[in-house]
Design a protein around this motif. Structure first.
Motif, PDB file in Angstrom:
ATOM      1  N   ARG A  53       5.874 -10.108  -6.995  1.00 54.02           N
ATOM      2  CA  ARG A  53       6.229  -9.437  -7.345  1.00 54.02           C
ATOM      3  C   ARG A  53       5.128  -8.184  -7.730  1.00 54.02           C
ATOM      4  O   ARG A  53       5.163  -6.653  -6.923  1.00 54.02           O
ATOM      5  N   LEU A 111       3.501  -4.725  -5.960  1.00 55.43           N
ATOM      6  CA  LEU A 111       3.710  -3.211  -6.394  1.00 55.43           C
ATOM      7  C   LEU A 111       2.611  -2.826  -7.070  1.00 55.43           C
ATOM      8  O   LEU A 111       2.256  -1.538  -6.748  1.00 55.43           O
ATOM      9  N   GLU A 147      11.770  -2.686  -1.237  1.00 51.28           N
ATOM     10  CA  GLU A 147      12.202  -4.031  -2.424  1.00 51.28           C
ATOM     11  C   GLU A 147      13.796  -4.422  -2.500  1.00 51.28           C
ATOM     12  O   GLU A 147      14.369  -4.119  -2.144  1.00 51.28           O
TER      13      GLU A 147
END
Length: 316
Positions: free
Chosen positions: A259, A263, A280
């Motif tokens: 994750r 990002l 997301e």
């Protein structure tokens, strides 16, 4: 964050399974296990206008591809997504990602060219990179043959395929051609040495655990030294220049070890002036887009991604 109930049910089933884990068996067996898993969890009977399997010249010999034409395809040359499947550079195939490719083709009203790049450990880094770059260059050079628009070429993929998409986008930018219109990065691996909190917080129990990541890592790049892992062909976040890349849509899952680096790559692209959208999914796990038959959010994510890609094609 709270786990999505459908994702939680999948994880509970996996925890109860008497079968060995993927990293506990030879690569060939892991591939068979993954094929079966995908058949159980993907969308079923997704209609498509046309599917064509063929081979193209690749750096290591014949390179299999699968070309999807959407249902009710509009007249004239179509935009095209060159798709690279996930699987840690070790597992995965044209078949494991057949349903997502069908859905993306229909929703974005584009061709999808899915690439069966060479896998590790039989073919280690940078074999996969070389194959994926060759496939994009082939599409750009044979656009008329497949009915594609050379001004509307995108790259995309999930996990390892997201990594390969980011890498190919950088390499084509550096080479000056072909000019890409879009990059779809679905929970991409972007930095081998990333130290984001998600790597530790989601290290166990959420599909892509630390042991499996390390196994994938060893199969693909275990022959490299530590200094080589900063090579942007494996760690695209570490490229010194992220400007003038194709617009991107980045999908991340809350319970995914990757994750934070996904990002971080989105943030780095924005800082370099690249148009970026992010999606997301806080309650989801790694791989959820390939489980759209049992996790509804997977289909939602792919439909949204196709909408972003369709918008980018319209601007190209």
């Amino acid at each position: 964050m709270t786990l999505d109930p459908q994702a939680k049910a999948i994880l509970e089933q996996i925890a109860k399974s008497p079968l060995p884990k993927l990293h506990q068996v030879p690569a060939g067996v892991a591939r068979q296990m993954f094929e079966i898993s995908c058949k159980l969890t993907d969308l079923k009977d997704v209609p498509i206008g046309k599917v064509e399997d063929r081979t193209i010249p690749g750096p290591g010999g014949d390179l299999p591809i699968r070309i999807y034409t959407p249902v009710a395809a509009p007249a004239g040359p179509l935009p095209v997504l060159v798709f690279f499947h996930g699987g840690g550079f070790v597992i995965g195939s044209l078949d494991t990602h057949d349903a997502p490719c069908r859905l993306l083709a229909n929703e974005a009203r584009c061709l999808v060219v899915s690439v069966d790049y060479r896998l590790a450990p039989e073919h280690r880094f940078p074999a996969a990179v070389d194959d994926c770059l060759a496939a994009v260059n082939w599409v750009a050079g044979h656009f008329a043959e497949i009915g594609a628009d050379p001004m509307r070429i995108a790259v995309g993929g999930d996990s390892a395929g997201g990594n390969l998409s980011a890498v190919v986008a950088q390499m084509t930018r550096d080479a000056g051609s072909p000019k890409l219109a879009f990059q779809l990065l679905i929970y991409p691996a972007t930095d081998a040495l990333h130290e984001g909190l998600s790597r530790k917080a989601n290290a166990e129990g959420y599909m892509l655990d630390q042991d499996l990541m390390q196994w994938f890592f060893n199969q693909y790049v275990g022959h490299l030294g530590l200094e080589d892992l900063t090579d942007p062909r494996f760690s695209p976040l570490r490229h010194k220049d992220l400007s003038k890349l194709a617009p991107a849509h980045v999908i991340v899952a809350g319970f995914d070890p990757l994750r934070d680096e996904g990002l971080a790559y989105a943030d780095a692209l924005r800082a370099a002036g690249v148009p970026v959208t992010t999606a997301e999914y806080p309650g989801l796990i790694h791989g959820f887009c390939s489980m759209s038959g049992v996790i509804e959010a997977g289909r939602t994510a792919l439909v949204e991604a196709a909408a972003r890609m369709k918008e980018a094609f319209a601007k190209a």
